[in-house]
Motif scaffolding. Structure first.
Motif, PDB file in Angstrom:
ATOM      1  N   VAL B  28      19.815  25.775  49.608  1.00 16.99           N
ATOM      2  CA  VAL B  28      18.569  24.842  49.948  1.00 16.99           C
ATOM      3  C   VAL B  28      17.580  26.159  49.105  1.00 16.99           C
ATOM      4  N   GLN B  29      15.708  25.398  48.855  1.00 11.63           N
ATOM      5  CA  GLN B  29      15.268  26.418  48.328  1.00 11.63           C
ATOM      6  C   GLN B  29      13.800  25.564  48.302  1.00 11.63           C
ATOM      7  N   GLY B  88      17.200  25.063  44.158  1.00  9.10           N
ATOM      8  CA  GLY B  88      17.467  24.185  44.499  1.00  9.10           C
ATOM      9  C   GLY B  88      18.362  22.474  44.785  1.00  9.10           C
ATOM     10  N   ASN B  89      18.001  22.369  43.369  1.00  5.00           N
ATOM     11  CA  ASN B  89      18.567  21.130  43.295  1.00  5.00           C
ATOM     12  C   ASN B  89      20.164  21.267  42.978  1.00  5.00           C
TER      13      ASN B  89
END
Lengths: 382, 382, 382, 382
Positions: B28-29, B88-89
């Protein structure tokens, strides 16, 4: 099917949809409309826990008090929640922890269903199953989005999809002017937005018996459909220009050929298939370019026995509005549909991603007009 | 330490930092400045592959041609890349795949290092190791951000951190006016932004020998420091109001007590520790409230033998600008530092998250003035 | 010049700058950095009324209590105010009403100046005059922006501007390493940011005795300067791409020829004039393309007797930071400069729009690096 | 009325609306939906020049070729144009120049109308007059917005407005289920969106014969209507929170009393007047709070002979969609209505600002659901 079997069937299908995923695929949210698969797994479980177990299962204790904050979607009645854009920022709870949560809730549900079930409770459980089926369709479309927007274009499956076949002899069904009864009046489950069957006066019209195909839509592209404002609503034209839209979602023009991302990876566009992943704006522009129009949802329902439907959702011209006599239920359940009845368009039919048993001719699906990550296609009227 | 040992030590440290993570934590981001841990793992590897193996290892073939697109950070010279906000995608490549990529590159690097190594190549490899050490610090701060912004506040570790102890007898060091030589002139590694040791004229000043503590900073909060514009730069005041800033990052006021998120989870704020996770705006406002100021980076370097440093990065008043005679190297390496020399502030010292052997008295760290996810604190001058 | 004469001269110049305007030109604000001319007329008057008349003129009553809200610029100490982006939304007070306000304040000021004037008061009045001179330059640049961004490109004047002439024999001045005293130490007015003359050690450098011309800058454009990231700061490159920057502000490429908007309307670019209306990013990129750099503000001041300056402001490499010993004054006057000392670049010199008597070799102008509606140009160092 | 008289009457009314304005009031655009009055003056003139004179008046030459760019509103067919958000940035052409433009076009129109006028031409001229009447209403609402958002709250007029009087005896009209013909079928002018009179089946309903008053709406405010999500659409609730909405537009709570801005300046709210300046979201929330709903546009039209209408526009539940058989005209005229038929709500009735002769029972006005600078009010159905 009895209620317990129905419950278990639905719950198992959700998990089987996720089976081919890597753990990392469960976590990301590449765009606000898409939710991480692990969120869908948790949210559908939270729905049963919150609306059924906590209210109706004696002695049930909440699995984790933080999960209400994490897995509430939009129910204002049910407390604070992670805002939608933040869902993809949550690495915890982990996928494994969510499967444990599912197992815990399933066990409690099965205990509950082993005893006597009141009419009210049955209604809620059936709603919970239908709710989870809706999320199954979202799981499919969100997984497709997550994988289809990864630069590696990973395949979800290596099983080839079925080819689409034309089914009808005559391209146009003619429907006569008159009063038609619209809405659900059976004894099975339906959503509150379909209720109150009522007469609607419809004028003479013709309905295409086939969906618009990729080949037909490609002609629109090739003849400059995306370059000429005359076909478009003003807002649609702004959307095209602000987002540099040139083709349906997932289409890529690579060395002279059109490909689209499918669950089998990047594949050449199959020309006979119905065009999907178009927005309402594109559907309406295509229709205008053809000198035709989209049907209203009433026309669609009145004509639905004259064609085969179910391959993709079909945009209608109708705005998503309450039927006469519509009222919201009290409490959280009342937030299910009514509060979305503005600025959205009705889609009718069902798609290849719709769960078995979830489709009905009176079903009213709805999305904002610019969205296209669902399996949305075009049927023309005139 | 020989080059091979140095390389292996650095590479192993990176992986050991990640060991306590769940797979989901790698992905995640939550904010643009933070990168997913798996991206750091891949990017540092890509740096060795691209700048060293592909250029200098005979017969080396690229591990995966897509990885250049996925793991390039900002090197315009090295082709297109995933934009920073999209990191993060990406669910793929998976964590396991990235560890395989690391192993592949490590093996090739070890083969390369088994043979003769030119001076030029050694320089590049040392740069690669220092580059990875910088990302180790980012790994720590990004992991802290990912876990510390999760509503469950999971701990990274259950080992208690060391308490901070005051070390100096006298609170102020007095430094005399005169010319001081600033910049690196040893034989070991340093970045291009530290080179060109040169005289700087500095006027009489006093330097605090201790960092500002949480207790001292809390007085600023309690006496309305965040409510009174007179202490703030105009841009700082806008930042405070637009973001509702009321305390350092990670601080939470819960039932009458201040807690902060640490790698051990949410803990009561320890009053004797230096305040960290403050922006330059906060550091400057605190100093103004005290009737003092932040030191310049030249003052800091001139006075650095008069106090203990290394617990946290220390904001200076200096803007990040080239030293006299600074020139950018040719090619991708030339993008390392020079192109960031505008609108950033210099930080001096080192932090508890800085990798062993990576700190130097001439080291120039730099961040935008509003950022505070690094371990950034305050030392006063007057 | 005595104080009364100085006051009247400054005030009259402001009004004479506005004379050629249509009433409508006084009202608009096409971009946030530009203020409507009527706002400048009111704000400079409000400055005298608020800081001088209300505090020092016995029996003076505020002209209109709403004007404090309307004409305060950024002085937090002096109460709430219309936010900057809203200035162009105010049709009232009208232009005529503002001229009446000016006349009212001028009369009260003249009465005040007819009596004895304390040293403190004189200082404030001189500050007020210098403040108004700064707004005179902004009036020129804002009027140019308002007319130059109108699709009709109206001229402000039909008097042709003076041609620029090269003045120096030798293109480069060589300056020797050593300590130079920097800052103001005379007895006349200067701003607080110039005070505290202090030694700065400067290394050997060369300074161009001429500004970069339009012809030279055009070569940068024609050789792809705006298309190649290597010349640019990372933030500058983002700025170029996000804003599609391809030439200085006011330049238009029309049927194969470059024009620029001037106060005389749209005119062919005069190749021998210094290039103006470039941002710091462009100035730095041009210098990098030339293999040179911009001077620091200290180098500029040390070398300023070796060249002619005053045609345009000159970007320096220096960030806008306090000189040693800088302290903010108490109260509203203390908000004049210090609170802007972050994220801005120093410009030195003066421009064709600078008011007579307002220029000094120690003068420190400052703007954000992306701005270019001022007359900003380039002098190279190496 | 003959065509020439009709033309002159309409044109003169536009100018008389502007008479009390100061020149500065003509220029500003405080929000994107509001246009500067001088733009309305020019745009309505451009409409006649472009669609009538240039096409139908022999020998007519365009007044100024730049004006097409400046005064086109949204007609893609008619070339490039100043984007809507930029209208308030244009100081030129001046107000005086636009009045000269009006006079020039009026003279040419009068010459044209002195000769024989074809049926086609008459249709276009009547459309032009109706178009200008629509802009007259916008002039009123935009002037109100410009003055009502100025911190000085200047009055437009000192003539007191008429008090509102209740007119009906019985608060509810009962309407019977059945088929009702909807749409225009007379011989006079109507817009294309009203054409094609057609049967619509409507179920039994009750319609309020009075509009909701300020007093009634104040009860909604005082009982927390803006604080409780249950009354609101999801999008409406977001709108309330993102914009801190607490009352209708123009309402101010000052020292314990509600005032609203009117054309006579800031006045205490008159409790018996209909509430106006509410959005669709507010209208729907108010109705939900009352346990009622808004009527559809079909219900409104079917019941309109049972109540008095015309004080304000009345939000309906209906989305703005084409009537059966609606087709767009060819060319620019075809852009008039059809391309806006998505995401807007129909309003029925007319307002105190509607021009004489412009109202019809079949008239379909439409705005986005969040807008409230028009005179928009609430009538309940159930």
């Amino acid at each position: 099917m009895n209620l317990l079997t129905q419950y278990k069937t639905v719950r198992q299908l959700t998990e089987s949809i996720c089976k081919p995923l890597q753990k990392e695929d469960y976590v990301v949210q590449p765009v606000v409309d898409v939710s991480p698969p692990k969120w869908h797994l948790g949210h559908t479980t939270w729905f049963f826990e919150t609306l059924i177990l906590k209210a109706h299962a004696k002695g049930y204790t909440e699995y984790d008090t933080n999960f209400n904050f994490v897995f509430n979607s939009y129910y204002e009645s049910l407390g604070a929640r992670v805002i939608r854009t933040q869902r993809g920022n949550l690495s915890r709870p982990t996928v494994d922890e969510i499967y444990l949560y599912r197992a815990h809730v399933d066990k409690a549900m099965e205990q509950l269903l082993a005893g006597p079930v009141s009419r009210e409770l049955e209604t809620l459980i059936v709603l919970g199953c239908n709710h989870e089926q809706q999320h199954q369709e979202l799981l499919w479309t969100d997984i497709k989005y997550i994988l289809g927007h990864n630069p590696l274009f990973p395949a979800y499956s290596d099983q080839p999809p079925k080819a689409h076949r034309k089914t009808s002899r005559s391209p146009l069904a003619q429907i006569q002017e008159g009063l038609y009864d619209i809405g659900y009046d059976g004894d099975d489950f339906c959503y509150d937005n379909e209720q109150n069957r009522h007469p609607v006066y419809i004028q003479d019209f013709m309905m295409a018996t086939e969906l618009v195909t990729n080949e037909e839509y490609l002609a629109f592209i090739n003849e400059g459909g995306y370059k000429n404002f005359v076909h478009w609503h003003a807002e649609g034209w702004d959307w095209v220009r602000n987002n540099n839209i040139e083709a349906p979602l997932y289409w890529h023009f690579i060395e002279g050929q059109w490909f689209n991302y499918t669950l089998q990876g990047l594949q050449p566009v199959r020309m006979d298939d119905p065009v999907i992943h178009v927005s309402y704006y594109e559907a309406a522009a295509y229709a205008a370019w053809q000198g035709k129009r989209l049907p209203t949802e009433f026309e669609w329902e009145a004509a639905a026995d004259r064609f085969t439907w179910g391959a993709c959702w079909e945009w209608t011209e109708s705005a998503y509005l309450p039927y006469p006599g519509f009222t919201r239920a009290e409490g959280a359940v009342g937030e299910y549909n009514g509060k979305f009845m503005v600025n959205q368009k009705v889609l009718r039919g069902a798609s290849a991603f719709t769960s078995p048993g979830h489709a009905r001719v009176t079903y009213r699906n709805f999305f904002h007009p610019h969205l296209r990550w669902q399996l949305t296609g075009i049927r023309l009227a005139q």
